[in-house]
Motif scaffolding. Structure first.
Motif, PDB file in Angstrom:
ATOM      1  N   PRO A 209       0.798  -1.232   0.000  1.00  0.00           N
ATOM      2  CA  PRO A 209       0.000   0.000   0.000  1.00  0.00           C
ATOM      3  C   PRO A 209       0.834   1.287   0.000  1.00  0.00           C
ATOM      4  CG  PRO A 209      -0.957  -1.588   1.476  1.00  0.00           C
ATOM      5  CD  PRO A 209       0.332  -2.194   1.019  1.00  0.00           C
ATOM      6  N   TRP A 213       0.833   3.982  -3.073  1.00  0.00           N
ATOM      7  CA  TRP A 213       0.410   5.383  -2.935  1.00  0.00           C
ATOM      8  C   TRP A 213       1.568   6.349  -3.097  1.00  0.00           C
ATOM      9  CZ3 TRP A 213      -4.320   7.092  -3.623  1.00  0.00           C
ATOM     10  CH2 TRP A 213      -5.331   6.133  -3.617  1.00  0.00           C
ATOM     11  N   SER A 260      -4.097   0.294   5.892  1.00  0.00           N
ATOM     12  CA  SER A 260      -3.607  -1.056   5.604  1.00  0.00           C
ATOM     13  C   SER A 260      -2.892  -1.647   6.804  1.00  0.00           C
ATOM     14  CB  SER A 260      -2.643  -1.000   4.427  1.00  0.00           C
ATOM     15  OG  SER A 260      -1.912  -2.174   4.352  1.00  0.00           O
TER      16      SER A 260
ATOM     17  N   ILE B  38      -4.254   1.823  -9.061  1.00  0.00           N
ATOM     18  CA  ILE B  38      -5.270   1.725  -7.996  1.00  0.00           C
ATOM     19  C   ILE B  38      -6.046   0.408  -8.148  1.00  0.00           C
ATOM     20  CG2 ILE B  38      -7.418   2.739  -7.100  1.00  0.00           C
ATOM     21  CD1 ILE B  38      -6.249   5.489  -7.857  1.00  0.00           C
ATOM     22  N   ARG B  42      -6.347  -2.670  -5.502  1.00  0.00           N
ATOM     23  CA  ARG B  42      -7.621  -2.925  -4.825  1.00  0.00           C
ATOM     24  C   ARG B  42      -8.249  -4.272  -5.158  1.00  0.00           C
ATOM     25  NH1 ARG B  42      -9.623   1.112  -1.938  1.00  0.00           N
ATOM     26  NH2 ARG B  42     -11.618   0.070  -1.843  1.00  0.00           N
ATOM     27  N   GLU B  44      -8.503  -8.140  -5.663  1.00  0.00           N
ATOM     28  CA  GLU B  44      -7.867  -9.353  -5.116  1.00  0.00           C
ATOM     29  C   GLU B  44      -7.090 -10.069  -6.231  1.00  0.00           C
ATOM     30  OE1 GLU B  44      -8.293 -10.224  -1.846  1.00  0.00           O
ATOM     31  OE2 GLU B  44      -6.982 -11.964  -2.096  1.00  0.00           O
TER      32      GLU B  44
END
Lengths: 268, 334
Positions: A209, A213, A260, B38, B42, B44
């Motif tokens: 995560p 990001w 997360s 993204i 996100r 799976e």
């Protein structure tokens, strides 16, 4: 002693932010007081961090308290350097210092646990990665603070004029300079992070995560700079977009640990 | 085909390349890559295909821009930065085609023979794993109070093609690198049961290990099912410890448990074994020799790694040089 020094730092930063706001609203020149309070707070904070480092045996990289404390320190350091070096940045203190103050408030309500320093953190790449990341966020803060003043209407414009930026175009140039600096340092942060991840966990990129990001923030920065230089965005649009990228970066740095449970630092 | 037709075609091709390299399209593709990233994060299992497609389109746009955008080529630093980005994308794609990721486990004293437990390799991976040999000579792991893992040091000996052994101490941020394959110690490690199997049919005895689940992660699940070699006989073993092998109440190190029993079940019969005990079954005799430790390794191979690093470094330097000149010039001019 560690806590007292941190308290002194918080007081210094808080007063500096208040003086910066008062100076902007009341149109008073309180720059020397802001510099003195910031420098004093920074010295006390440095001493507090050093004592903690000595006590727990590792740098401020692990717990949320440590991350917030070290970011308050680095953001203040970068902002103070910009404040002293670039006169036109000074009015932006009225925006930047309250943001740092919010981080401080968050830090003060966070449990100051020592955390456990994983063996994979015992590398110089950690310092390079974190150091570049801190300069990135600091430069982005300066850029965003100037941008926020640009879109704050007459008070913002007045403050920028007082700092020697008579029009939006010059203010935008200043914001873009720091944005470019942020872009270079974020790139270096990503590269050094990838080198470290390869050595520590056998993969240079895994879309965890924080990696995801951070890359999105880099992409947003790249897109903004590209749009500004090729499509000639209006200064206000640039300023708003810079503020948007800053929000994205803040959410990435400080929000991801809550979103997360996956550990960016790998299995402990 | 006459000259006019050729010229029309060249003109069309030029317009197409210019269109592909358009700065507006760049912006749209940056947004597309962002959306793909993204989506990949996100969904799976990820969205590797759409992500690769988005990056491929961005690469095409970048290549076309480098060919057709004179401003991009006029500034050396800016040109080098964009060229580095393109090279990074090409190298990352090449890496996916040639890379290998896998896992393996080796008990102490066991030699790696090229066999992996899990394996994911690109279609162009030049498999040289079978040529590699190294032996796990044992490891130490420091633990802080509460089973918080500290430094891992694993002694290994790697054997060259001439059979000569070279000692390496690996662990944490130091992999063993053999012919481009990087072997990393992991947090996956535990105890292994050493057994000797003596078949009744006159075949030679075999010595082997049964790896119990990772310790201390699976402290209360130290059991394993396995099949006795050369037979259809299933066996189940469980390590029964009087006390945790690693004391969580104080700083400690990974170590083999002292007092323990091995619960052995086969064909409905249950026995408790101690080192040196044996159990007789119709197909032969099993001797429990004792416990040892196993280490789980991750292996990674990507020949593009040094090139990726070089491209990234050149790209960042070029970017810094571009901004330095641009804003330096404007600063002086202001």
């Amino acid at each position: 002693m560690e806590a007292q020094l941190l308290g002194a730092a918080v007081a210094g930063y808080g007063l500096a932010g208040s003086f910066a706001l008062v100076g902007t609203v009341m149109r008073r020149r309180l720059e020397m007081a802001v510099v003195g309070l910031l420098a004093g707070g920074l010295l006390a904070h440095t001493a507090s961090l050093a004592l903690r480092w000595e006590r727990v045996g590792h740098g401020p990289f692990i717990s949320m308290f440590e991350v917030l404390s070290s970011n308050v320190w680095s953001l203040t350091l970068v902002f103070l350097a910009a404040y002293l070096r670039v006169r036109a940045v000074r009015p932006a203190a009225a925006v930047a210092l309250p943001f740092i103050f919010v981080l401080m408030a968050w830090m003060l309500v966070t449990h100051p646990d020592d955390g456990h320093f994983p063996a994979t953190y015992r590398t110089l790449w950690l310092y390079a990665h974190v150091g570049f990341g801190k300069v990135f966020l600091g430069a982005l803060l300066v850029s965003a603070a100037v941008g926020v003043l640009m879109v704050s209407g007459p008070p913002g414009a007045r403050a920028l004029r007082a700092g020697g930026l008579p029009d939006e175009a010059r203010a935008e140039q200043l914001a873009l300079r720091f944005l470019a600096l942020a872009f270079v340092f974020e790139s270096m942060m990503l590269v050094t992070g990838a080198i470290w991840a390869q050595d520590a966990w056998g993969r240079y990129w895994a879309w965890d995560p924080l990696e995801t990001w951070s890359f999105l923030t880099w992409l947003a920065l790249a897109g903004l700079l590209h749009a500004r230089f090729t499509l000639r965005l209006a200064p206000r649009a640039t300023a708003l977009a810079i503020a948007g990228v800053f929000v994205l970066a803040v959410l990435t740095f400080f929000g991801m640990p809550f979103v997360s449970t996956a550990l960016h630092k790998g299995a402990i | 085909m006459n000259a006019t037709t050729l010229s029309l075609r060249e003109g069309l091709a030029r317009r197409v390349v210019r269109g592909v390299g358009s700065p507006r399209l760049t912006l749209a593709l940056i947004a597309l890559v962002g959306l793909a990233v993204i989506g990949h994060a996100r969904v799976e299992g990820g969205l590797a295909g759409p992500l690769a497609a988005a990056f491929a389109m961005a690469a095409a746009n970048l290549a076309a821009a480098l060919l057709t955008n004179a401003r991009l080529r006029a500034d050396l630093a800016l040109f080098v930065f964009h060229l580095s980005l393109l090279a990074l994308l090409a190298l990352a794609a090449t890496g996916r085609l040639t890379a290998l990721t896998g896992t393996l486990e080796l008990a102490q004293g066991e030699v790696f023979d090229g066999h992996l437990l899990t394996r994911e390799a690109g279609p162009l991976h030049p498999d040289r794993l079978a040529r590699l040999r190294f032996v796990n000579d044992g490891f130490t792991i420091d633990y802080a109070e509460g089973w918080r893992r500290g430094r891992t040091t694993n002694d290994v000996r790697a054997f060259g093609q001439d059979g000569r052994a070279v000692h390496h101490a690996i662990g944490d941020i130091t992999p063993l690198v053999l012919e481009g394959y990087r072997f990393y110690t992991t947090s996956n490690k535990g105890f292994a049961i050493v057994m000797r199997w003596v078949p009744r049919g006159g075949q030679p005895p075999e010595r082997g290990t049964v790896h119990l689940p990772s310790y201390p992660l699976n402290e209360h699940r130290q059991a394993q099912s396995w099949r006795i070699p050369g037979t259809s006989r299933e066996a189940w073993v469980m390590l029964d410890l009087d006390a945790p092998a690693i004391d969580p109440s104080r700083a400690s190190t990974f170590q083999l448990p002292g007092a323990h029993r091995l619960v052995f079940v086969t064909g409905g019969e249950r026995r408790e074994l101690r080192p040196g005990d044996n159990i007789s079954v119709p197909e032969g005799v099993l001797v429990y020799e004792g416990l040892t430790a196993w280490m789980g390794y991750k292996v990674y191979y990507d020949p593009t790694l040094p090139w990726l690093l070089a491209c990234a470094a050149v790209g960042v330097l070029a970017l810094a040089a571009f901004f330095w000149r641009r804003f330096g010039r404007e600063g002086r001019g202001a």
